[in-house]
Scaffold this motif. Structure first.
Motif, mmCIF file in Angstrom:
data_model
loop_
_atom_site.group_PDB
_atom_site.id
_atom_site.type_symbol
_atom_site.label_atom_id
_atom_site.label_comp_id
_atom_site.label_asym_id
_atom_site.label_seq_id
_atom_site.Cartn_x
_atom_site.Cartn_y
_atom_site.Cartn_z
ATOM 1 N N VAL A 142 41.840 54.971 80.175
ATOM 2 C CA VAL A 142 41.726 56.427 80.305
ATOM 3 C C VAL A 142 41.131 57.076 79.036
ATOM 4 C CG1 VAL A 142 44.021 57.181 79.525
ATOM 5 C CG2 VAL A 142 42.985 58.259 81.520
ATOM 6 N N GLY A 143 40.768 56.232 78.077
ATOM 7 C CA GLY A 143 40.094 56.739 76.874
ATOM 8 C C GLY A 143 41.020 57.335 75.830
ATOM 9 N N LEU A 144 42.327 57.078 75.937
ATOM 10 C CA LEU A 144 43.242 57.575 74.902
ATOM 11 C C LEU A 144 43.148 56.695 73.654
ATOM 12 C CD1 LEU A 144 46.496 58.496 76.894
ATOM 13 C CD2 LEU A 144 45.016 60.062 75.655
ATOM 14 N N ASP B 154 36.210 63.750 80.096
ATOM 15 C CA ASP B 154 37.091 64.709 80.785
ATOM 16 C C ASP B 154 36.821 64.706 82.292
ATOM 17 O OD1 ASP B 154 38.425 65.454 78.522
ATOM 18 O OD2 ASP B 154 37.188 67.203 78.114
ATOM 19 N N ARG C 189 38.339 61.626 83.652
ATOM 20 C CA ARG C 189 39.809 61.711 83.661
ATOM 21 C C ARG C 189 40.322 62.525 84.847
ATOM 22 N NH1 ARG C 189 40.522 62.775 77.189
ATOM 23 N NH2 ARG C 189 40.816 60.619 76.558
ATOM 24 N N PHE D 65 47.544 59.617 85.589
ATOM 25 C CA PHE D 65 48.261 58.783 84.621
ATOM 26 C C PHE D 65 49.734 59.185 84.643
ATOM 27 C CE2 PHE D 65 47.356 56.136 80.712
ATOM 28 C CZ PHE D 65 48.682 55.914 80.373
ATOM 29 N N PRO E 205 47.149 70.704 84.952
ATOM 30 C CA PRO E 205 45.903 69.936 85.149
ATOM 31 C C PRO E 205 44.901 70.646 86.049
ATOM 32 C CG PRO E 205 47.782 68.773 86.116
ATOM 33 C CD PRO E 205 48.326 69.970 85.429
ATOM 34 N N ARG F 251 44.329 73.865 86.217
ATOM 35 C CA ARG F 251 43.627 74.869 85.418
ATOM 36 C C ARG F 251 42.703 74.220 84.402
ATOM 37 N NH1 ARG F 251 48.455 78.365 85.083
ATOM 38 N NH2 ARG F 251 48.181 79.892 86.736
ATOM 39 N N ARG F 252 43.180 73.134 83.779
ATOM 40 C CA ARG F 252 42.450 72.569 82.645
ATOM 41 C C ARG F 252 41.207 71.819 83.072
ATOM 42 N NH1 ARG F 252 44.364 75.607 78.901
ATOM 43 N NH2 ARG F 252 43.064 74.343 77.561
ATOM 44 N N HIS F 253 41.221 71.247 84.253
ATOM 45 C CA HIS F 253 40.032 70.491 84.664
ATOM 46 C C HIS F 253 38.964 71.409 85.241
ATOM 47 C CE1 HIS F 253 40.665 66.382 83.573
ATOM 48 N NE2 HIS F 253 41.877 66.390 84.058
ATOM 49 N N ASP G 60 49.485 63.129 74.627
ATOM 50 C CA ASP G 60 48.595 62.237 75.384
ATOM 51 C C ASP G 60 48.370 62.787 76.794
ATOM 52 O OD1 ASP G 60 48.279 60.489 73.317
ATOM 53 O OD2 ASP G 60 49.721 59.012 74.050
ATOM 54 N N GLU H 193 45.873 65.475 76.804
ATOM 55 C CA GLU H 193 44.505 64.957 76.647
ATOM 56 C C GLU H 193 43.988 64.400 77.974
ATOM 57 O OE1 GLU H 193 44.127 62.697 73.086
ATOM 58 O OE2 GLU H 193 41.993 62.364 73.415
ATOM 59 N N VAL H 194 44.860 63.704 78.686
ATOM 60 C CA VAL H 194 44.481 63.150 79.988
ATOM 61 C C VAL H 194 44.182 64.278 80.984
ATOM 62 C CG1 VAL H 194 45.345 61.801 81.945
ATOM 63 C CG2 VAL H 194 45.712 60.975 79.644
ATOM 64 N N SER H 195 44.844 65.421 80.794
ATOM 65 C CA SER H 195 44.615 66.566 81.683
ATOM 66 C C SER H 195 43.360 67.357 81.302
ATOM 67 C CB SER H 195 45.822 67.509 81.647
ATOM 68 O OG SER H 195 46.939 66.872 82.165
ATOM 69 N N GLY H 196 42.505 66.795 80.486
ATOM 70 C CA GLY H 196 41.235 67.448 80.151
ATOM 71 C C GLY H 196 41.388 68.566 79.127
ATOM 72 N N THR H 197 42.441 68.501 78.323
ATOM 73 C CA THR H 197 42.671 69.532 77.319
ATOM 74 C C THR H 197 42.561 68.920 75.928
ATOM 75 O OG1 THR H 197 44.187 70.626 78.809
ATOM 76 C CG2 THR H 197 44.393 71.219 76.500
#
Lengths: 262, 270
Positions: free
Chosen positions: A68-70, A94, A97, A102, A122, A124-126, B138, B141-145
């Motif tokens: 997931v790129g973390l 993004d 993701r 996850f 999620p 809102r953020r995406h 984390d 970050e996974v949530s695109g923030t």
């Protein structure tokens, strides 16, 4: 077009999987002198549930955090939907993701937000601009799917361990991801709740038609959810196959995982 | 083959440095980089305005009762303690002016910043430390923030804006406490007291104190966020983050105050 793969289920029916959506080849990751992933290889097809087994601290969580790129990996190749993760720009990552859910080991619910706000976050953020009514409908529908609509206005601190896992799962499912990554989803739960969570994961996989990687050392969860198992030992994919195939393996390192399973 | 080929070897003066000093300098370097990242993230969109407003409410409004009560007691006690000495010299009428200048120039900003370092710094350190340990950062970050922008930038902006505001309100409450102390001991009207306070103060008393309170707020935000964001795993790490956020930001407030006094003196405002 990629060829599809077939699997014979216990009932004798043939199940078909789609094209590979996660391709991991010779993956390496170290933390200083601690070489966690040394040469890991794995491929997951669309619609497939793969459980990665391994001892605590062997690098299972590191593997899905790389997906997931973390975490960035040191060498090898890790492609998700055909895109090399280490080469993606932030915006591309993004976007990718948004297609991956996850579920964290600790559920990772935001303490300062209600259950409703946790699920809205999620969305809102995406940047998927939805009306308030649509957001409400999605939140309620997803909570209903995990059987916790009544908890919509509760704070995470008011939830039990099993409820937190369900809400964590709901938050990951709300964007309708194509891939689900579960980091030890049944750890810390009593056997009954653990089984409920495993069955819920399976039900959600069928409902949302997702592919999953489940990191676990819970053999009952693996037996319930896995189409295929991969055993991680010393940073490599030491053995893989169905639950019944691996159970028959005589190699003591693999056999050790199945000693207490029925 | 030699152990150290020389290309990546540290210079002699670094190798010879005591371990404690080296750790201290590394910490200073990391904190400076963290503050530098704040400016980079702060300047470019997207802006987390909603979260900034929420943090302003949490940090500013929720600190008001503590700041108000402490400021009131400081004003009251300072006046009661100073009065006997001034009475001895027949300078009781100077009491409002003396207390006013002390509070506005120095005691108000420093004491309120220290209280905020305790309340806000520890809160930020513990909150971010806990978010790190429970993987909430984390998850964000996974949530695109961008978690740095959402969590860190918003909190540093909020502390930088709210501490000066709390200082102004705290100063006003401390002066009111001082007025009550004077009134308790003798006859003085509200108007006369504040006339004497403002008659003896100038803009040059207000402005440096006001400006330095922005730096105090910035320091509290940066240290609290840095300690929490880099918290080690486990509950012990969270406690350590909260504790060191208070200790380091309190120390930094004194250092910044010392620098502010030197600058104020250099420009002839003292």
């Amino acid at each position: 077009m990629e060829a599809t793969a077939q699997e014979k289920t216990k009932s004798g029916a043939v199940r078909e999987y789609g094209e590979p959506i996660i391709e991991i080849a010779h993956l390496q990751k170290s933390f200083g002198s601690n070489h966690v992933l040394t040469d890991f290889n794995l491929s997951i097809r669309r619609g497939e549930n793969v459980v990665v087994l391994g001892k605590s601290g062997c690098g299972k969580s590191v593997l899905i955090k790389c997906i997931v790129g973390l975490l960035s990996y040191d060498a090898g190749s890790l492609k998700v939907f055909g895109k090399e993760i280490n080469q993606l720009k932030q915006k591309e990552l993004d976007e990718l993701r948004a297609r991956i859910g996850f579920v964290f080991q600790s559920s990772a619910l935001y303490d300062s937000m209600t259950v409703r706000e946790n699920l809205e976050f999620p969305l809102r953020r995406h940047g998927k601009h939805k009306s308030k009514e649509e957001v409400n409908r999605l939140v309620e529908e997803t909570l209903e799917n995990v059987g916790l609509l009544h908890a919509i206005d509760l704070m995470p601190v008011e939830l039990s361990g099993g409820m937190r896992k369900r809400i964590g799962l709901a938050r990951s499912l709300i964007l309708k991801p194509e891939i689900m990554l579960y980091d030890e989803p049944t750890t810390g739960l009593d056997p009954i709740t653990a089984e409920e969570i495993s069955k819920l994961m399976l039900a959600m996989q069928q409902k949302y038609n997702t592919s999953s990687i489940i990191i676990s050392h819970d053999m009952h969860c693996a037996q319930l959810t896995a189409n295929r198992l991969a055993v991680m030992i010393d940073g490599i994919n030491y053995a893989q196959g169905t639950f019944d195939e691996l159970k028959k393996v005589t190699d003591p390192k693999v056999h050790a995982f199945f000693l207490n399973s029925h | 083959m030699p152990q150290n080929s020389g290309k990546n070897a540290a210079p002699f003066w670094i190798s010879a440095m005591p371990a404690g000093l080296k750790d201290f300098l590394l910490e200073v370097g990391d904190t400076s980089r963290f503050a530098g990242r704040f400016f980079r993230e702060f300047l470019f969109p997207p802006y987390e305005l909603r979260e900034v407003i929420r943090q302003c409410f949490e940090i500013g409004y929720r600190s008001l009762p503590l700041v108000g009560l402490t400021a009131f007691i400081i004003g009251l006690v300072l006046t009661l303690q100073s009065r006997p000495t001034l009475v001895e010299f027949g300078a009781e009428s100077w009491l409002p002016a003396m207390v006013g200048i002390s509070i506005i120039r120095e005691i108000g900003p420093v004491i309120i910043a220290l209280i905020c370092a305790g309340k806000i710094g520890s809160r930020i350190g513990a909150e971010l430390g806990s978010m790190k340990v429970t993987e909430q950062i984390d998850a964000m970050e996974v949530s695109g923030t961008n978690p740095f922008k959402y969590i860190v930038v918003s909190r540093i902006i909020a502390t930088t804006l709210m501490i000066p505001l709390l200082v102004i309100i705290g100063d006003a409450i401390a002066l009111y406490g001082s007025f009550l102390a004077v009134k308790f001991k003798g006859e003085v009207s509200f108007t006369l007291f504040f006339h004497q306070v403002f008659h003896s103060t100038e803009f040059s008393d207000f402005i440096p104190a006001f400006i330095k309170s922005f730096f105090f707020g910035f320091a509290i935000g940066v240290i609290g966020c840095y300690k929490g964001y880099n918290s080690k795993k486990g509950t012990e790490g969270v406690g350590e983050s909260a504790n060191s956020a208070v200790v380091v930001s309190s120390l930094l407030i004194f250092i910044l105050d010392l620098i502010a006094v030197q600058i104020t003196e250099f420009f002839g405002y003292i």
